[in-house]
Write an enzyme that holds these catalytic residues in place. Structure first.
Site, PDB file in Angstrom:
ATOM      1  N   ASP A  38       0.796  -1.228   0.000  1.00 25.92           N
ATOM      2  CA  ASP A  38       0.000   0.000   0.000  1.00 25.92           C
ATOM      3  C   ASP A  38       0.831   1.281   0.000  1.00 25.92           C
ATOM      4  O   ASP A  38       0.548   2.200  -0.756  1.00 25.92           O
ATOM      5  CB  ASP A  38      -0.885   0.042   1.254  1.00 25.92           C
ATOM      6  CG  ASP A  38      -2.135  -0.782   1.095  1.00 25.92           C
ATOM      7  OD1 ASP A  38      -2.458  -1.165  -0.042  1.00 25.92           O
ATOM      8  OD2 ASP A  38      -2.801  -1.029   2.110  1.00 25.92           O
TER       9      ASP A  38
HETATM   10  O1  CEZ Z   1      -2.731  -2.550   5.357  1.00 23.87           O
HETATM   11  C1  CEZ Z   1      -2.295  -3.708   4.649  1.00 23.87           C
HETATM   12  C2  CEZ Z   1      -3.325  -3.966   3.598  1.00 23.87           C
HETATM   13  O2  CEZ Z   1      -4.558  -4.236   4.220  1.00 23.87           O
HETATM   14  O3  CEZ Z   1      -1.012  -3.550   4.066  1.00 23.87           O
HETATM   15  C3  CEZ Z   1      -0.580  -4.584   3.183  1.00 23.87           C
HETATM   16  C4  CEZ Z   1      -1.581  -4.759   2.068  1.00 23.87           C
HETATM   17  O4  CEZ Z   1      -1.214  -5.770   1.172  1.00 23.87           O
HETATM   18  C5  CEZ Z   1      -2.926  -5.077   2.659  1.00 23.87           C
HETATM   19  O5  CEZ Z   1      -3.855  -5.236   1.639  1.00 23.87           O
HETATM   20  C6  CEZ Z   1       0.786  -4.239   2.665  1.00 23.87           C
HETATM   21  O6  CEZ Z   1       0.896  -2.914   2.319  1.00 23.87           O
HETATM   22  O7  CEZ Z   1      -1.689   2.293   4.350  1.00 23.87           O
HETATM   23  C7  CEZ Z   1      -0.762   1.804   5.024  1.00 23.87           C
HETATM   24  O8  CEZ Z   1       0.349   2.279   5.015  1.00 23.87           O
HETATM   25  C8  CEZ Z   1      -0.972   0.625   5.931  1.00 23.87           C
HETATM   26  O9  CEZ Z   1       0.219  -0.077   6.001  1.00 23.87           O
HETATM   27  C9  CEZ Z   1      -2.018  -0.314   5.510  1.00 23.87           C
HETATM   28  O10 CEZ Z   1      -1.974  -0.369   4.137  1.00 23.87           O
HETATM   29  C10 CEZ Z   1      -1.823  -1.730   6.026  1.00 23.87           C
HETATM   30  C11 CEZ Z   1      -1.960  -1.791   7.520  1.00 23.87           C
HETATM   31  O11 CEZ Z   1      -1.287  -2.900   7.999  1.00 23.87           O
HETATM   32  C12 CEZ Z   1      -3.362  -1.894   8.045  1.00 23.87           C
HETATM   33  O12 CEZ Z   1      -3.358  -1.566   9.398  1.00 23.87           O
END
Ligand code: CEZ
Length: 790
Positions: A472
């Site tokens: 993300d």
């Molecule tokens: O959320 C996860 C996502 O739900 O991060 C993963 C992704 O593959 C999943 O689909 C790897 O990026 O926005 C951010 O920076 C956060 O890091 C979120 O994307 C992340 C968190 O762990 C949720 O709390």
């Protein structure tokens, strides 16, 4: 520090301070309650977006669930103060807010309830919570026992703060008719349209009692006075609470029971805490739940509900913690994800698909319906949206407003697991009416998704990343429209190969997918192989990153894992990249997602580099990524490396390991802190976040690879991959209506794996056909460890 009890049904932590953040969670389809060992709590319910009924003391931001949430004195929680009326001594259970060192302490985590037992000053107090099965309601029992051997006069005060409910309207009062404290509020808004969305909200928060209290307090500052939460004036300086109210003042719910207990005498009190829309609903909640029978009914209903999500395997290995975790706790976590969809109305598409990949092993009908639902939201050009809308009126929020390019990849990846598990190839011919008005079969829709991925290539043949892929926060590699993702190119190659195989099996054209996969693999080998491992991508300005020239973010785990899966890495490359991962990423807490962590913003990578070094995507042991690696290792037959990665996802039983991670072995967290060279003090620390795609992948690896019972077409492939230090193991596996009883043993003189089914040798390890209703006795003999056939 802690131990499994009752054959793994519960885990008991014996200290409130050794692992202060240790936590667990309870849920039903409408709500979620996260509890830590010291009594702090975070509750959410759906109306239809996640909402709270116990708030922080100041206005909270609306956000998705965060890792490593801080707790502080006024954090929402569920507490009981106990004061000796003669000596004035005071303690609180579970531990906060008084934080008195208890004589004995137990935080006992069950699948459907959580209990604390605290001994202090000759009083034993047990607090236990379970949820109503279908309502948004916490059902609390408080049992007080006099273990001091003499008569005691004590006051017991349940104190469940509700915090700052609203800047428009908030109040609290005791209601003798309703039997409890009722806090009222108006969820703040400014737009007219919101009134019509919000007028049915549950804006009351109630603490209802079964037995009438001697006194109460509904006003937070009156409750605390000058003493604060540690020694509230109304508890320490007064004989009885003042029976006050809150009038546009922060409300609270505190009750007082004055008890005289003879030696060994005990009393039990019951409470209901939760939100309601109006007084009629409060009465209904009380009538349904607030009695011994109501509590027992809720427990029974919850047990039935949890039973519907029981896993498909029971294992018996040399590792008891792994057994309990695999047999009870991990499937529970998988079930939570798949049945509640993480309590969001717009799960990220990749999360939704992977969560339902997990459901394939628990309740395949739910997985099936979810895949069809996701596909119904496919765009006309084959693209999948960033999030899947689950209810009318839901909107894409937070990260789902940022364009990510990987969502199509998860269709074949997750469908393959579902097909392997169920043999339900008929799903591919299911017609899905799209929200765009067009109808197409599942197979046609996946074709389109694959063609979309094939089209999203640059002139080098690599996949555009836009503002992120699986990762993300990798939002600035390609935001100008040119940057590409090495991981996504490899994941696309893997997805194309999987889809080609499924298509071929169904007699559908597959050549374009195979050629596409080869082309992606070649392009990655040409542009991103860095001599010993694969780079992560190429920025908008043409800079390759995740390579040896980088002093930070030099190596990323994901491209290595997926190059093994996609076939990009030949044997020579595979051996090199495995060594690179061993040297640079593997730590005692698992395989880190990248290394070294970034220590400052890199504008051509993005906000990932701004996260604290070793946290989350910036070089934590990000278990979701580690699980991809685990899957790749098993598929490559790297069983010992795989074991190391797998076992590191689970704490203990070594006490030092438990203390360092602070994690209970009842769920796998989304990460453990990395940066173990840079920040050894915090390395290994758990995020305590139980929302993670890891659960589904880990379950899949345990069932299909470690215990080696994987569906393949119409057959069951039997090929356990025990770590070499295990001499034997057993598993009992439900598979397509049949029961498979597996026993694996290392046997002297055996040169290669030998599989017997009901006493007959099975030359190819493929059991077929698998007849529903039948039971199969499978014996697998493995060579002794260290034995080499060569
Ligand atoms: O959320 C996860 C996502 O739900 O991060 C993963 C992704 O593959 C999943 O689909 C790897 O990026 O926005 C951010 O920076 C956060 O890091 C979120 O994307 C992340 C968190 O762990 C949720 O709390």
């Amino acid at each position: 520090v802690g131990a499994f009890v009752d054959q793994g049904r519960r885990f008991v932590l014996a200290s409130p301070t050794a692992m202060p953040q240790a936590s667990t969670f309870l849920w039903n389809r409408k709500m979620l309650l996260q509890l830590n060992c010291r009594g702090y709590a975070t509750a959410q319910f759906m109306q239809p977006e996640p909402a709270k009924y116990a708030h922080a003391p100041t206005l909270e931001a609306r956000t998705f669930m965060q890792p490593e949430q801080p707790y502080y004195a006024h954090h929402p929680g569920r507490f009981v103060y106990v004061r000796d009326e003669d000596s004035g001594s005071l303690f609180s259970a579970p531990h906060a807010p008084v934080n008195r060192v208890p004589d004995e302490f137990a935080f006992s985590v069950g699948a459907g309830d959580v209990a604390w037992t605290v001994h202090c000053h000759g009083i034993e107090l047990e607090m236990r919570v379970r949820l109503a099965a279908e309502d948004v309601a916490e059902l609390w029992s408080v049992r007080v026992r006099n273990v001091s051997g003499r008569r005691r006069r004590i006051s017991v005060y349940p104190y469940f703060p509700v915090g700052y409910m609203s800047w428009m309207n908030q109040a609290g009062r005791y209601s003798p008719e309703l039997g409890g404290i009722v806090c009222s509020s108006v969820t703040p808004y400014q737009k007219v349209a919101d009134w019509f969305r919000q007028r049915d909200f549950k804006d009351l928060t109630v603490l209802l009692h079964e037995r009438a209290p001697d006194a109460w307090e509904a006003n937070q500052s009156a409750f605390e006075g000058e003493g604060g939460l540690h020694a509230p004036d109304s508890v320490v300086r007064r004989e009885t609470l003042a029976c006050g109210d809150a009038l546009y003042e922060t409300p609270t719910t505190a009750l007082q029971y004055r008890l005289v207990l003879e030696a060994d005498q005990e009393e039990e009190l019951r409470f209901l805490f939760g939100p309601a829309h109006d007084e009629a609903e409060v009465r209904e909640l009380r009538g349904r739940h607030l009695s011994a029978e109501g509590f027992a009914a809720a427990e029974a209903a919850t047990a039935r509900y949890l039973g519907e999500g029981a896993g498909c395997v029971r294992i018996e290995s040399p590792d008891a913690w792994l057994d309990h975790f695999t047999n009870r706790w991990l499937p529970r976590q998988v079930y939570y994800h798949g049945d509640s969809n993480r309590l969001t109305t717009d799960p990220q598409t990749r999360n939704f698909l992977q969560d339902h990949m997990g459901m394939a092993y628990l309740r395949p009908s739910t997985a099936r319906a979810s895949f069809l639902h996701a596909l119904s939201q496919q765009a006309a050009d084959g693209a999948m949206p960033d999030g899947i809308l689950l209810v009318d009126g839901a909107e894409l929020k937070y990260i789902n407003q940022v364009p990510h390019t990987d969502h199509c990849v998860w269709l074949p990846v997750c469908l393959q697991a579902y097909l392997d598990e169920t043999g339900d190839d008929a799903i591919l011919d299911e017609v899905v009416a799209g929200s765009d008005g067009h109808s197409a079969t599942v197979a046609e829709r996946v074709d389109r998704a694959m063609h979309w991925l094939l089209a999203q290539r640059d002139e080098r043949g690599l996949s555009y990343i836009a503002q992120g892929d699986w990762c993300d926060p990798m939002n600035m590699v390609g935001w100008k429209g040119r940057g590409v993702s090495g991981w996504l190119s490899l994941a696309t190659a893997h997805a194309l190969r999987l889809w080609a195989d499924i298509s071929a099996r169904r007699g559908r054209p597959d050549a374009a997918f195979r050629e596409g996969a080869d082309a992606f693999n070649e392009a990655v080998n040409q542009h991103l192989w860095d001599g010993d491992w694969y780079g992560r991508g190429i920025t908008d300005d043409g800079v390759v990153f995740g390579v040896r020239a980088d002093s930070e973010g030099r190596i990323y785990l994901n491209p290595q894992s997926w190059a093994m899966l996609s076939g990009a890495a030949d044997e020579a490359r595979r051996s090199k990249l495995l060594h690179a991962v061993d040297d640079q990423l593997v730590s005692p807490y698992g395989a880190a997602m990248l290394d070294p962590p970034y220590t400052g913003m890199r504008e051509d990578v993005g906000r990932l580099t701004q996260k604290f070094p070793g946290s989350a995507e910036n070089g934590a042991v990000y278990n979701h990524a580690a699980a991809f690696y685990l899957h790749a290792l098993y598929r490559a037959g790297e069983s010992d490396r795989a074991w190391q990665v797998l076992r590191a996802m689970l704490p203990g039983p070594d006490p030092q390991d438990c203390l360092q991670r602070g994690q209970l072995p009842v769920f796998v967290p989304n990460y453990y802190r990395g940066a173990w060279r840079l920040h050894p003090r915090t390395a290994g620390r758990s995020s305590q976040l139980f929302n993670t795609g890891t659960a589904a992948w880990l379950y899949r690896c345990l069932v299909e690879d470690l215990f080696g019972l994987r569906g393949e077409g119409q057959a069951l492939r039997i090929a356990p991959q025990l770590p070499s230090h295990w001499n034997s193991a057993r598993a009992s596996r439900r598979f397509r209506g049949a029961q498979v009883e597996l026993e694996v043993e290392r046997v002297a003189g055996v040169q290669a794996m030998r599989v017997h089914v009901d006493g007959e040798l099975l030359a190819d390890g493929l059991l077929q056909p698998v007849e529903s209703g039948r039971s199969y006795r499978v014996r697998v003999e493995l060579p002794l460890a260290g034995y080499s056939a060569a």
